[in-house]
Write a protein that holds these residues in place. Structure first.
Motif, PDB file in Angstrom:
ATOM      1  N   SER A  21       0.842  -1.189   0.000  1.00  0.00           N
ATOM      2  CA  SER A  21       0.000   0.000   0.000  1.00  0.00           C
ATOM      3  C   SER A  21       0.875   1.236   0.000  1.00  0.00           C
ATOM      4  CB  SER A  21      -0.912   0.019   1.228  1.00  0.00           C
ATOM      5  OG  SER A  21      -1.782  -1.082   1.241  1.00  0.00           O
ATOM      6  N   THR A  78      -4.937   6.170  -1.724  1.00  0.00           N
ATOM      7  CA  THR A  78      -4.025   5.039  -1.596  1.00  0.00           C
ATOM      8  C   THR A  78      -3.889   4.293  -2.925  1.00  0.00           C
ATOM      9  OG1 THR A  78      -4.619   4.762   0.734  1.00  0.00           O
ATOM     10  CG2 THR A  78      -3.563   2.898  -0.335  1.00  0.00           C
ATOM     11  N   TYR A  80      -2.266   0.647  -4.505  1.00  0.00           N
ATOM     12  CA  TYR A  80      -1.931  -0.709  -4.078  1.00  0.00           C
ATOM     13  C   TYR A  80      -1.126  -1.428  -5.155  1.00  0.00           C
ATOM     14  CZ  TYR A  80      -5.827   0.320  -0.948  1.00  0.00           C
ATOM     15  OH  TYR A  80      -6.660   0.902  -0.028  1.00  0.00           O
TER      16      TYR A  80
END
Length: 127
Positions: A21, A78, A80
Motif C-alpha cells: 500500500s 491510496t 496498491y
C-alpha cells in the motif's frame, strides 16, 4: 507538498503473495498518475507498474505482467500493488512515486520524471 508512505512489505516464500500500500497526503492525489518502482542491491531502480489518476490506464514491466496488479482508491488516497506468484528475483525495496502535474502520464516508466517518493518497503522472497 505530497507525502507518501508505503507499507505491506515483508518476507515471503516463492509462490506466495503480498499486497503493498502507498498512502498519500495532498488534495490533488486523484489527479495524479502514480507508479511503483523497485531497487535490488547493486542494481538501478526499475519500473514495476503505473496507474493513471482515473485508473483508466495501467502499465506493467514485462517481468511482473500477469503476476502483479496495480490499483488505487482515490477515496482513501491510496495506491496498491498486489503481488502474486512471487519469485526470488522480486526481492527489492519497493517505492511508490507520483507526478505532481495533474492528468499527466508520459514517461511513466522513468523514475527521474516522478516528483515525489515514499521511503520504500522491503520485499524479500525466499526460494
Amino acid at each position: 507538498q505530497v507525502h507518501l508512505i508505503e507499507s505491506g512489505g515483508g518476507l515471503m516464500q516463492a509462490g506466495g503473495s503480498l499486497r503493498l500500500s502507498c498512502a498519500a497526503s495532498g488534495r490533488t492525489f486523484n489527479k495524479n498518475t502514480m507508479g511503483w518502482f523497485r531497487q535490488a542491491p547493486g542494481k538501478e531502480r526499475e519500473f514495476v507498474a503505473a496507474i493513471t489518476w482515473n485508473s483508466n490506464r495501467t502499465y506493467y514491466a514485462d517481468s511482473v505482467k500477469g503476476r502483479f496488479t496495480i490499483s488505487r482508491d482515490n477515496t482513501k488516497n491510496t495506491v496498491y500493488l498486489q503481488m502474486n506468484n512471487l519469485k526470488p528475483e522480486d526481492t527489492a525495496v519497493y517505492s511508490c512515486g507520483g507526478f505532481s502535474r495533474p492528468h499527466y502520464y508520459n514517461n511513466y516508466d522513468k523514475p527521474e520524471r516522478y516528483d515525489y517518493w515514499g521511503q520504500g518497503t522491503q520485499v524479500t522472497v525466499s526460494s
